[in-house]
Write a protein that holds these residues in place. Sequence first.
Motif, short mmCIF file in Angstrom:
data_model
loop_
_atom_site.label_atom_id
_atom_site.label_comp_id
_atom_site.label_asym_id
_atom_site.label_seq_id
_atom_site.Cartn_x
_atom_site.Cartn_y
_atom_site.Cartn_z
N ASP A 29 0.83 -1.21 0.00
CA ASP A 29 0.00 0.00 0.00
C ASP A 29 0.86 1.26 0.00
OD1 ASP A 29 -2.47 -1.14 -0.26
OD2 ASP A 29 -2.97 -1.13 1.86
N SER A 32 2.01 1.57 -3.52
CA SER A 32 0.89 1.94 -4.39
C SER A 32 0.47 3.38 -4.15
CB SER A 32 -0.32 1.04 -4.13
OG SER A 32 0.04 -0.30 -4.12
N ASN A 34 -1.64 4.56 -2.12
CA ASN A 34 -3.10 4.68 -2.10
C ASN A 34 -3.63 5.17 -0.76
OD1 ASN A 34 -2.76 2.47 -0.47
ND2 ASN A 34 -3.59 0.98 -1.94
#
Lengths: 482, 482
Positions: A29, A32, A34
């Motif tokens: 994460d 990413s 995000n």
Amino acid sequence: MFDIRPVGYVIGLLVAALGATMLLPLLLDLLSDNGHWPVFLESAFITILFGSLLALSCQNAVGEGLTIQQTFLLTTGVWAALPLFGALPFVIGATDASFTDAYFEAMSGLTTTGATVFSGLDELPAGLLLWRSLLQWLGGIGIIVVAMVFLPELRVGGMQIFRSEAFDTLGKILPRAAEIASQITWIYVFLTVVTILLYAGLGMSFFDAVNHALTSISTGGFSTHDASFGAFQGAPEYAASVVMLLASLPFVRYIQLVNGSAKPMLRDSQIRTYLTIILVVAVVLALFQVFYDRRGIEPSIREALFNVTSIISGTGYASVDYQEWGTFAAMVFFFLGLIGGCAGSTACSVKIFRYQILFSAVVNQIKALHSPKGVFILRYDGRPIGDDVVNSVISFFVLFTVSLGLFAVALAMTGLDFTTSISGAAAGLANIGPGLGDTIGPSGNFSSLNATAKWIISAAMLIGRLELVAVYALLTAAFWRA
Amino acid sequence: MFDIRPVGYVIGLLVAALGATMLLPLLLDLLSDNGHWPVFLESAFITILFGSLLALSCQNAVGEGLTIQQTFLLTTGVWAALPLFGALPFVIGATDASFTDAYFEAMSGLTTTGATVFSGLDELPAGLLLWRSLLQWLGGIGIIVVAMVFLPELRVGGMQIFRSEAFDTLGKILPRAAEIASQITWIYVFLTVVTILLYAGLGMSFFDAVNHALTSISTGGFSTHDASFGAFQGAPEYAASVVMLLASLPFVRYIQLVNGSAKPMLRDSQIRTYLTIILVVAVVLALFQVFYDRRGIEPSIREALFNVTSIISGTGYASVDYQEWGTFAAMVFFFLGLIGGCAGSTACSVKIFRYQILFSAVVNQIKALHSPKGVFILRYDGRPIGDDVVNSVISFFVLFTVSLGLFAVALAMTGLDFTTSISGAAAGLANIGPGLGDTIGPSGNFSSLNATAKWIISAAMLIGRLELVAVYALLTAAFWRA
Ligand SMILES: [K+]
Ligand SMILES: [K+]
């Protein structure tokens, strides 16, 4: 009562290890970008803290090894406790799940069942998707070790037949577990890496390839798409069929293979029987489609092979809603799930070797009817087997059948219809994943079930994964008096 | 191969006897002056002629007694051959049935299953209705004799546990059969007469009382009304509950009772377990109705008691469509049918004593897990039982479960839905009568099924009635070589 602290110690260590694994989705994460990484930071912190504290507080009672009672309690304890922590990211994270849903999903992961309460999988943050896959992968390796070391030693469900095999010279339970676990882990990791490369080579994104490799090798069946394996029709279905097949063979054969001996694998009657069933059923279902539904030969063979392997191995991916092939197909898939793969793998359900032993017992019994004075010795794989094994297998079969009935009645009591209740009980107890019907069938999911039904199926998954007897033994008074 | 003529001789005699029984409905139709008596004259003529010729042509081979192989063949042969002739009145008569339908109905009668392919029962000529009831009554007395004499002797399905009981001093199979048959027949006739008086006293017409007495005492379940026992709500339901209960207890206890010994009946653990199950399930279902459906207490208790007794005893009368009580109730009734009544009665299915033995085996197995060096002896009714019995019971259970699955798959292949296929397989194999769902549920019948499905269920009824093993033994090559 016996000392439960050594059990708490091992569970504490495993909980802490589970927490450490959460750093992988955290990292994903983060990469990413995000914004979801705090979910795993928080979950990992709680999990590692709790696990460490539990292990530390029990440490002073750890001695030479575990008694039979402690080993039983450990086996069930691990699979009941780990989902509590595996569930944290689902409660805290984007799925925003209730505790019931989160525990169900984590139990479904760690028991490699693959029934899901989440829809909109394609939209979930990468970390959460990876976490679901990791739960299955960890559950898969865990169950192989339990099936190869603990259950034979505990003489659960006839698994003692595999006790001496290949490990005659090893010592006590825990050192043996460590020895086997390391060998198995290497093979498991190797197969996973090969599968990732295979899936990626056939056109999956690297992320999809990793997730589906993790859930194929563990015969888990979680997917990153609501369409499950339907998102990868064509060549990946053939590849996955082979991978699911390899994942549901006895892993001891791979150890022997690595050590240069292919004979045990080629001569294993369990493997032969398993392959024969898959082949025959896939051909029948393919012919059925070709002649009745006038479909093309290649897609018929491919989808029959994929879905038959998926259900009998207990993986539970669906590439199509096979209920559209008619009730005959649906009924065949229902009973395929109640057969299951080979012992000593990540596959669940009754398993091939038990049907072989039960079949031999019935044949002997019928022979004895004609020749009341004849003596018929029960054999498995050519070797005579003792009453102890036969009785264990029978107990397993009776418990499995009766449990299936009771879980179905319990599910019906929550208001589910006949098909959903019976197939839901089977999907949970045999760790298959999908059931039948519109709600929990291959194109549905378990989200709309009420909380009671979810807890019932969670219990079924746990009990089925640990071969029933290992859990039911805890329910007797004699167990706690020992 | 062995000499099959002695088998043909006995079958011939029984066929002729069945033909003679057709004179009863002939007489009834004559007295009713409905013009239907020629149906039974013709049927009786064909049946008696064929039976006599068969018996005469085999007579010269009849010797001392029957071998094991001959006895096996006789048991299956009788239940496969008699429906051929029992079907004649349905083909010739007002039902104007196809051979498939007529054979199904006759098989359903003689196996005391009670599944019917006829609707508009209320309009049928009296003779045909009586013939259906007589088929069940004859099948009932037939199966008690087989269950008490032949199956224990053949060591089928654990029935050998009842071998020496009460008949220690009797001689060879056939003389013993005659001895027991005469005692049992008196008790059976006595119970039937009492039931007729009871039903008539509670308001049924004499004709209805006779028919329902014949089909209650045989746990058959055919009715003279499309509404089945729903046509006699109130006190007759309580009466029928008691009659169905008595009909599904071990008949050997009645012989002992007549001989002045009530203790064996009062102490029989099979009877106690059976009564406990009925009581507990009936109370749960009654409470369920009172609290959830807000129904009155008396009708709830009455209908729960009646339908639970009807299904667990394998009678299969319905007084209401219990599927309207919800899927929980439907699921409970499904599994009640898979329990069944007591051995040595007209009840079918797995039966209480087998569950008792299986349960003890599982408990012993779990005890042995805790105390690997302990020795646990399996007991039934306080007495230790041998491996032979346990193995037979297990073989029965495995064959029953697997057969249920295969029959369900076969029915699904004919296009029936999931619920109809599974419950239809159970309704046939366990000789219950009604299944679940709209088609074959308690308020439906089997008429709309296609011919293939009807033949599959006919086979299931035969196999289930003869405790599976007695039929499957014929399918082995070793049997015919002997
Ligand atoms: K699975
Ligand atoms: K019946």
